[in-house]
Design an enzyme around this catalytic site. Sequence first.
Site, PDB file in Angstrom:
ATOM      1  N   SER A 142       0.856  -1.197   0.000  1.00 42.13           N
ATOM      2  CA  SER A 142       0.000   0.000   0.000  1.00 42.13           C
ATOM      3  C   SER A 142       0.885   1.238   0.000  1.00 42.13           C
ATOM      4  O   SER A 142       1.987   1.229   0.563  1.00 42.13           O
ATOM      5  CB  SER A 142      -0.882   0.014   1.251  1.00 42.13           C
ATOM      6  OG  SER A 142      -1.566   1.247   1.360  1.00 42.13           O
ATOM      7  N   TYR A 156      -1.558  -0.623  10.294  1.00 45.21           N
ATOM      8  CA  TYR A 156      -1.714  -1.160   8.923  1.00 45.21           C
ATOM      9  C   TYR A 156      -0.567  -0.676   8.047  1.00 45.21           C
ATOM     10  O   TYR A 156       0.054  -1.466   7.317  1.00 45.21           O
ATOM     11  CB  TYR A 156      -3.062  -0.686   8.382  1.00 45.21           C
ATOM     12  CG  TYR A 156      -3.276  -0.897   6.902  1.00 45.21           C
ATOM     13  CD1 TYR A 156      -3.728  -2.120   6.410  1.00 45.21           C
ATOM     14  CD2 TYR A 156      -3.066   0.142   5.988  1.00 45.21           C
ATOM     15  CE1 TYR A 156      -3.942  -2.302   5.042  1.00 45.21           C
ATOM     16  CE2 TYR A 156      -3.273  -0.027   4.633  1.00 45.21           C
ATOM     17  CZ  TYR A 156      -3.714  -1.250   4.167  1.00 45.21           C
ATOM     18  OH  TYR A 156      -3.926  -1.425   2.818  1.00 45.21           O
TER      19      TYR A 156
END
Length: 247
Positions: A142, A156
């Site tokens: 990501s 995350y």
Amino acid sequence: MKTVLITGGSRGIGAATARLAARQGYAVAVNYRQDAAAAQHVVQEIELAGGEALAVQADISLEDDVVRLFAEVEQAFHSVTALVNNAGTLERQSRVDQMDGARLLRIFATNVIGSFLCAAEAVRRMSTRYGGQGGSIVNVSSRAAVLGSAGEYVDYAASKGALDTLTVGLAREVAAEGIRVNGVRPGLIETDIHALGGEPGRVARLAETIPLGRGGSSTEVANAILWLLSDEASYVTGTHIDVSGGR
Ligand code: NAP
């Protein structure tokens, strides 16, 4: 025969990757954790279009599940020539000072340990060191790994940073054994994952911060994944493609 195992293939980016891979001639294993109907729907779409696919339940954060997952895929397709480490999760938006240990373990168990376990099983089958024919692995990271996700989910983001390190380290470890390892770093993509964070409309809220002026689609990420898996990327390993509209 080209075969690909896509973890978390039942929805979003994983499902788009499964559909595109089938169109490019891969037999596709669609892994899912709990939504059997969604995974079966992806399999049916592929089969209706003349492709070959199989849905396999496994929680990738559990080692026994990962071992069984690869065994079932190998039994059905006789080999695994490509792996997309796509399954990932996040939890409600919060600051680091509001996170507890149980949450951190859940995030890292799926996003980091699950990806390591799947990569290990793949290498044992693909590596020429073990008599394999080589292969290709793509880790779905990501842009959060670089941006940090302050005030939303730094846990995350940090897990995706670890995944990027897996990409670089594993790529160098197995480069001479016929395996390429790369990553994609999606930006803001329209999928269900934002609802998990408690903000289904997150992409629309942040669209104006994206240089290209809009969120991305799962298919736009799948295009980059399939290119990295393909022979067209034969001299590409240990690197990342940002699919983030410039963000
Ligand atoms: P999504 O729509 O929420 O889909 C997640 C998928 O992962 C589902 O198929 C889910 O299966 C599966 N999954 C979750 N935990 C699992 C586990 N422990 N074992 C096996 N499967 C598991 O998410 P998405 O947006 O497509 O995200 C796919 C990947 O892209 C993730 O790694 C995510 O971090 C990354 N990403 C997404 C964005 C974005 O904006 N959407 C941006 C950057 C990176 P079940 O439904 O059966 O639980």
